[in-house]
Write a protein that holds these residues in place. Structure first.
Motif, PDB file in Angstrom:
ATOM      1  N   GLY A  13     -42.011  35.787  81.045  1.00  0.00           N
ATOM      2  CA  GLY A  13     -42.007  34.351  81.326  1.00  0.00           C
ATOM      3  C   GLY A  13     -42.365  33.534  80.100  1.00  0.00           C
ATOM      4  N   GLU A  14     -43.408  33.940  79.391  1.00  0.00           N
ATOM      5  CA  GLU A  14     -43.823  33.233  78.180  1.00  0.00           C
ATOM      6  C   GLU A  14     -42.766  33.374  77.091  1.00  0.00           C
ATOM      7  OE1 GLU A  14     -47.464  33.280  74.869  1.00  0.00           O
ATOM      8  OE2 GLU A  14     -47.607  34.472  76.719  1.00  0.00           O
ATOM      9  N   LEU A  15     -42.215  34.587  76.955  1.00  0.00           N
ATOM     10  CA  LEU A  15     -41.179  34.799  75.948  1.00  0.00           C
ATOM     11  C   LEU A  15     -39.946  33.948  76.229  1.00  0.00           C
ATOM     12  CD1 LEU A  15     -41.189  38.646  75.225  1.00  0.00           C
ATOM     13  CD2 LEU A  15     -41.927  36.812  73.716  1.00  0.00           C
ATOM     14  N   ARG A  16     -39.594  33.836  77.502  1.00  0.00           N
ATOM     15  CA  ARG A  16     -38.399  33.072  77.866  1.00  0.00           C
ATOM     16  C   ARG A  16     -38.537  31.609  77.459  1.00  0.00           C
ATOM     17  NH1 ARG A  16     -38.570  34.079  82.739  1.00  0.00           N
ATOM     18  NH2 ARG A  16     -37.317  36.010  82.665  1.00  0.00           N
ATOM     19  N   ILE A  17     -39.712  31.056  77.639  1.00  0.00           N
ATOM     20  CA  ILE A  17     -39.936  29.657  77.266  1.00  0.00           C
ATOM     21  C   ILE A  17     -39.754  29.477  75.755  1.00  0.00           C
ATOM     22  CG2 ILE A  17     -41.659  27.821  77.145  1.00  0.00           C
ATOM     23  CD1 ILE A  17     -42.826  28.886  79.756  1.00  0.00           C
ATOM     24  N   ILE A  18     -40.318  30.393  74.974  1.00  0.00           N
ATOM     25  CA  ILE A  18     -40.230  30.285  73.512  1.00  0.00           C
ATOM     26  C   ILE A  18     -38.792  30.498  73.045  1.00  0.00           C
ATOM     27  CG2 ILE A  18     -41.079  31.186  71.327  1.00  0.00           C
ATOM     28  CD1 ILE A  18     -43.609  32.067  72.767  1.00  0.00           C
ATOM     29  N   ALA A  65     -32.584  25.910  71.855  1.00  0.00           N
ATOM     30  CA  ALA A  65     -32.396  24.453  71.923  1.00  0.00           C
ATOM     31  C   ALA A  65     -32.579  23.825  70.546  1.00  0.00           C
ATOM     32  CB  ALA A  65     -33.378  23.848  72.925  1.00  0.00           C
ATOM     33  N   HIS A  66     -33.472  24.421  69.757  1.00  0.00           N
ATOM     34  CA  HIS A  66     -33.681  23.919  68.396  1.00  0.00           C
ATOM     35  C   HIS A  66     -32.455  24.177  67.541  1.00  0.00           C
ATOM     36  CE1 HIS A  66     -36.183  22.255  65.304  1.00  0.00           C
ATOM     37  NE2 HIS A  66     -36.105  23.332  64.544  1.00  0.00           N
ATOM     38  N   TYR A  67     -31.767  25.288  67.737  1.00  0.00           N
ATOM     39  CA  TYR A  67     -30.494  25.539  67.053  1.00  0.00           C
ATOM     40  C   TYR A  67     -29.460  24.472  67.440  1.00  0.00           C
ATOM     41  CZ  TYR A  67     -31.220  30.063  64.739  1.00  0.00           C
ATOM     42  OH  TYR A  67     -31.616  31.062  63.876  1.00  0.00           O
ATOM     43  N   ASP A  68     -29.475  24.081  68.703  1.00  0.00           N
ATOM     44  CA  ASP A  68     -28.543  23.026  69.145  1.00  0.00           C
ATOM     45  C   ASP A  68     -28.784  21.746  68.346  1.00  0.00           C
ATOM     46  OD1 ASP A  68     -27.554  24.782  70.996  1.00  0.00           O
ATOM     47  OD2 ASP A  68     -28.707  23.974  72.680  1.00  0.00           O
ATOM     48  N   ASP A  69     -30.040  21.483  67.994  1.00  0.00           N
ATOM     49  CA  ASP A  69     -30.369  20.275  67.229  1.00  0.00           C
ATOM     50  C   ASP A  69     -29.705  20.280  65.855  1.00  0.00           C
ATOM     51  OD1 ASP A  69     -31.907  19.274  69.287  1.00  0.00           O
ATOM     52  OD2 ASP A  69     -33.806  20.000  68.468  1.00  0.00           O
ATOM     53  N   ILE A  70     -29.746  21.437  65.167  1.00  0.00           N
ATOM     54  CA  ILE A  70     -29.175  21.459  63.818  1.00  0.00           C
ATOM     55  C   ILE A  70     -27.661  21.348  63.873  1.00  0.00           C
ATOM     56  CG2 ILE A  70     -28.944  23.967  63.628  1.00  0.00           C
ATOM     57  CD1 ILE A  70     -29.904  21.412  60.871  1.00  0.00           C
ATOM     58  N   PHE A  71     -27.033  21.877  64.917  1.00  0.00           N
ATOM     59  CA  PHE A  71     -25.585  21.716  65.045  1.00  0.00           C
ATOM     60  C   PHE A  71     -25.228  20.244  65.282  1.00  0.00           C
ATOM     61  CE2 PHE A  71     -25.775  26.277  66.717  1.00  0.00           C
ATOM     62  CZ  PHE A  71     -25.535  26.793  65.456  1.00  0.00           C
ATOM     63  N   ARG A  72     -26.023  19.572  66.070  1.00  0.00           N
ATOM     64  CA  ARG A  72     -25.785  18.141  66.304  1.00  0.00           C
ATOM     65  C   ARG A  72     -26.026  17.348  65.011  1.00  0.00           C
ATOM     66  NH1 ARG A  72     -29.390  14.479  66.817  1.00  0.00           N
ATOM     67  NH2 ARG A  72     -31.019  16.026  67.257  1.00  0.00           N
TER      68      ARG A  72
END
Length: 328
Positions: A141-146, A152-159
């Motif tokens: 559960g903790e790993l999934r959040i991280i 999602a942070h990778y999505d930021d650099i693509f944007r």
């Protein structure tokens, strides 16, 4: 810096040197003497004094030049810091006013470099958090959040790259925001997903048969997408070269001038498709990461993200070692 004034050094030191030299010459016993040996000593003393004075003058000049160089470096550093500060305040990626692309002006490349450095710093922080969770055997559960946060942070650099390409597509395409070793493997402004998947297969063992098939199929589909985009880029370059070649020759007549302008307009239109190629390449990279996450377990995805980060970290370290290598 303010205490070290070249004007004070060159004024007071010169006056003192002149006075000391005149005093030593006027009061030297050798000057009073009239025999040959005294005259010889006089000449040697005068030469030595002249040499000392010349050495002192050169020393003052070197000191003055050094101080001026320090001051010039300080001014350049201040200007650079101010430029970076303006980029942070006015760059498109720092703006929270909605349409970020409108803020991307002549400093677009600098603004992107600043924002990419900020993204990389945050990415490293998230990776360190993930590494700590893996090493401490945190729950799924903790790993999934991280892991979800990193994707999602990778999505930021693509944007961010998509917005930057609208302002300066050649800066993104050239990869000048990357280190030299990273640029060696650059493909359309980023990494090749298919190559990363090849590297990851050995890092993620043991994989189930279904997972192995899924990763293999994903690697092949990524390769096919990359080949299609590469062929499109080659066709664009060939078409652009043919268009520019059509405008060669004399252009004195009005007809030739009109033809020249028409061909250049066509070339400009073809260059406009470069932005689309970068966007499609980043979409392929983004989809590959997301599909990889669906195939793997949460813990395997964590290991995959750590392996990807370590790979690029080693490329950056290799660049630093290469630039710092001894040169004969």
């Amino acid at each position: 810096m303010a205490d070290v004034s070249p004007r004070t050094d060159t004024s007071t030191d010169v006056d003192t040197e002149d006075k000391n030299l005149r005093f030593q010459i006027d009061n030297s016993p050798a000057i009073v003497g009239s025999d040959a040996s005294d005259k010889s000593r006089d000449q040697k003393m005068l030469r030595r004094l002249a040499q000392n004075r010349e050495a002192a003058r050169k020393s003052r000049l070197r000191k003055k030049a050094y101080v001026q160089q320090l001051e010039s470096s300080r001014i350049k550093l201040t200007q650079l810091e101010q430029e970076l500060q303006r980029a942070r305040q006015q760059g498109i990626f720092i703006s929270s006013s909605g349409d970020q692309s409108q803020s991307m002006n002549g400093n677009g490349a600098l603004a992107f470099d600043v924002e990419y450095a900020r993204w990389l710093e945050e990415h490293n922080r998230r990776i360190n958090e993930l590494r700590g969770a893996v090493n401490s055997h945190a729950g799924d559960g903790e790993l999934r959040i991280i892991v979800d946060g990193i994707l999602a942070h990778y999505d930021d650099i693509f944007r961010i790259k998509g917005d930057a390409a609208k302002a300066d597509v050649f800066h993104i395409l050239s990869g000048m925001w990357k280190t030299p070793a990273e640029r060696c493997f650059l493909w359309l402004g980023g990494f090749r997903s298919s190559e990363l998947l090849k590297l990851l297969i050995n890092q993620l063992e043991p994989l189930t048969e279904q997972q192995l098939v899924g990763i293999t199929n994903l690697q092949q589909s990524s390769q096919q997408g990359e080949d299609a985009l590469s062929q499109g880029m080659e066709a664009l370059q060939q078409s652009l070269a043919e268009t520019l070649a059509g405008s060669l020759g004399p252009s004195a007549s009005s007809g030739n001038v009109a033809n020249y302008m028409g061909l250049m307009a066509m070339a400009m239109g073809k260059l406009g498709t470069l932005e689309g190629f970068i966007r499609q390449a980043d979409n392929l990279r983004q989809q590959t990461l997301q599909q990889m996450h669906r195939i793997l377990t949460t813990r395997q995805s964590a290991r995959a993200l750590l392996a990807i980060n370590d790979y690029f970290s080693r490329l950056r370290a290799l660049s630093s070692l290469w630039l710092a290598r001894p040169r004969e």
